[in-house]
Design a protein around this motif. Structure first.
Motif, PDB file in Angstrom:
ATOM      1  N   ALA A 127       0.838  -1.206   0.000  1.00  0.00           N
ATOM      2  CA  ALA A 127       0.000   0.000   0.000  1.00  0.00           C
ATOM      3  C   ALA A 127       0.874   1.259   0.000  1.00  0.00           C
ATOM      4  O   ALA A 127       1.866   1.329   0.731  1.00  0.00           O
ATOM      5  CB  ALA A 127      -0.911   0.012   1.218  1.00  0.00           C
ATOM      6  N   PRO A 128       0.505   2.249  -0.812  1.00  0.00           N
ATOM      7  CA  PRO A 128       1.257   3.512  -0.782  1.00  0.00           C
ATOM      8  C   PRO A 128       0.924   4.293   0.490  1.00  0.00           C
ATOM      9  O   PRO A 128      -0.183   4.175   1.023  1.00  0.00           O
ATOM     10  CB  PRO A 128       0.765   4.246  -2.025  1.00  0.00           C
ATOM     11  N   VAL A 129       1.875   5.067   0.974  1.00  0.00           N
ATOM     12  CA  VAL A 129       1.641   5.886   2.158  1.00  0.00           C
ATOM     13  C   VAL A 129       1.295   7.310   1.738  1.00  0.00           C
ATOM     14  O   VAL A 129       1.620   7.744   0.634  1.00  0.00           O
ATOM     15  CB  VAL A 129       2.860   5.888   3.107  1.00  0.00           C
ATOM     16  N   SER A 130       0.630   8.002   2.647  1.00  0.00           N
ATOM     17  CA  SER A 130       0.240   9.393   2.410  1.00  0.00           C
ATOM     18  C   SER A 130       0.846  10.274   3.492  1.00  0.00           C
ATOM     19  O   SER A 130       1.234   9.795   4.568  1.00  0.00           O
ATOM     20  CB  SER A 130      -1.285   9.531   2.457  1.00  0.00           C
ATOM     21  N   GLU A 131       0.888  11.556   3.217  1.00  0.00           N
ATOM     22  CA  GLU A 131       1.403  12.540   4.171  1.00  0.00           C
ATOM     23  C   GLU A 131       0.742  12.338   5.533  1.00  0.00           C
ATOM     24  O   GLU A 131      -0.481  12.255   5.646  1.00  0.00           O
ATOM     25  CB  GLU A 131       1.122  13.956   3.661  1.00  0.00           C
ATOM     26  N   GLY A 132       1.575  12.233   6.576  1.00  0.00           N
ATOM     27  CA  GLY A 132       1.089  12.150   7.946  1.00  0.00           C
ATOM     28  C   GLY A 132       0.696  10.765   8.416  1.00  0.00           C
ATOM     29  O   GLY A 132       0.299  10.602   9.571  1.00  0.00           O
ATOM     30  N   ASP A 133       0.780   9.740   7.560  1.00  0.00           N
ATOM     31  CA  ASP A 133       0.407   8.385   7.976  1.00  0.00           C
ATOM     32  C   ASP A 133       1.280   7.897   9.123  1.00  0.00           C
ATOM     33  O   ASP A 133       2.467   8.214   9.199  1.00  0.00           O
ATOM     34  CB  ASP A 133       0.554   7.391   6.817  1.00  0.00           C
ATOM     35  N   ARG A 134       0.660   7.109  10.019  1.00  0.00           N
ATOM     36  CA  ARG A 134       1.401   6.432  11.084  1.00  0.00           C
ATOM     37  C   ARG A 134       1.304   4.936  10.795  1.00  0.00           C
ATOM     38  O   ARG A 134       0.250   4.325  10.938  1.00  0.00           O
ATOM     39  CB  ARG A 134       0.819   6.722  12.459  1.00  0.00           C
ATOM     40  N   ILE A 135       2.414   4.351  10.375  1.00  0.00           N
ATOM     41  CA  ILE A 135       2.469   2.923  10.083  1.00  0.00           C
ATOM     42  C   ILE A 135       2.748   2.204  11.392  1.00  0.00           C
ATOM     43  O   ILE A 135       3.656   2.579  12.136  1.00  0.00           O
ATOM     44  CB  ILE A 135       3.577   2.622   9.057  1.00  0.00           C
ATOM     45  N   GLU A 136       1.963   1.175  11.656  1.00  0.00           N
ATOM     46  CA  GLU A 136       2.090   0.436  12.909  1.00  0.00           C
ATOM     47  C   GLU A 136       2.442  -1.013  12.613  1.00  0.00           C
ATOM     48  O   GLU A 136       1.885  -1.629  11.714  1.00  0.00           O
ATOM     49  CB  GLU A 136       0.775   0.506  13.676  1.00  0.00           C
ATOM     50  N   ILE A 137       3.379  -1.547  13.369  1.00  0.00           N
ATOM     51  CA  ILE A 137       3.744  -2.953  13.279  1.00  0.00           C
ATOM     52  C   ILE A 137       3.157  -3.618  14.512  1.00  0.00           C
ATOM     53  O   ILE A 137       3.471  -3.242  15.636  1.00  0.00           O
ATOM     54  CB  ILE A 137       5.271  -3.147  13.264  1.00  0.00           C
ATOM     55  N   TYR A 138       2.301  -4.605  14.288  1.00  0.00           N
ATOM     56  CA  TYR A 138       1.608  -5.244  15.404  1.00  0.00           C
ATOM     57  C   TYR A 138       2.335  -6.503  15.848  1.00  0.00           C
ATOM     58  O   TYR A 138       2.544  -7.417  15.066  1.00  0.00           O
ATOM     59  CB  TYR A 138       0.168  -5.577  15.005  1.00  0.00           C
ATOM     60  N   ASP A 139       2.713  -6.518  17.112  1.00  0.00           N
ATOM     61  CA  ASP A 139       3.328  -7.684  17.707  1.00  0.00           C
ATOM     62  C   ASP A 139       2.207  -8.676  18.010  1.00  0.00           C
ATOM     63  O   ASP A 139       1.135  -8.277  18.467  1.00  0.00           O
ATOM     64  CB  ASP A 139       4.044  -7.270  19.006  1.00  0.00           C
TER      65      ASP A 139
END
Length: 86
Positions: A59-71
């Motif tokens: 997925a492309p990211v957009s300005e201000g996105d917070r990408i989260e990695i879920y444990d």
């Protein structure tokens, strides 16, 4: 554009911000972040999301996105921890 990456487990909480180009994918940002190697993560097996909604690595990211990695969440039940209402 600015995006951030968040990851937390029982040992650490990390939130880093990065400048990325238009068209950058979630996987590109995660590779740039260094979190994969820092924490030995396997994002091909772990879930990732943007602002709490699951997303694909492509997925492309957009300005201000917070990408989260879920444990992965695991719970060990005690003998006393059951569904009976004794």
């Amino acid at each position: 554009m600015k995006v951030s990456v968040a990851f937390a487990n029982e040992h650490a909480q990390v939130w880093r911000t990065y400048d990325v180009a238009e068209g950058t994918t979630v996987e590109d940002v995660l590779n740039q972040s260094g979190l994969i190697s820092d924490f030995g993560l396997d994002v091909k097996k772990q879930k990732v999301g943007i602002f709490g909604k699951f997303t694909k690595l492509t997925a492309p990211v957009s300005e201000g996105d917070r990408i989260e990695i879920y444990d992965p969440i695991t719970r060990v039940l005690d003998e006393d921890d059951d569904d009976d209402d004794d």
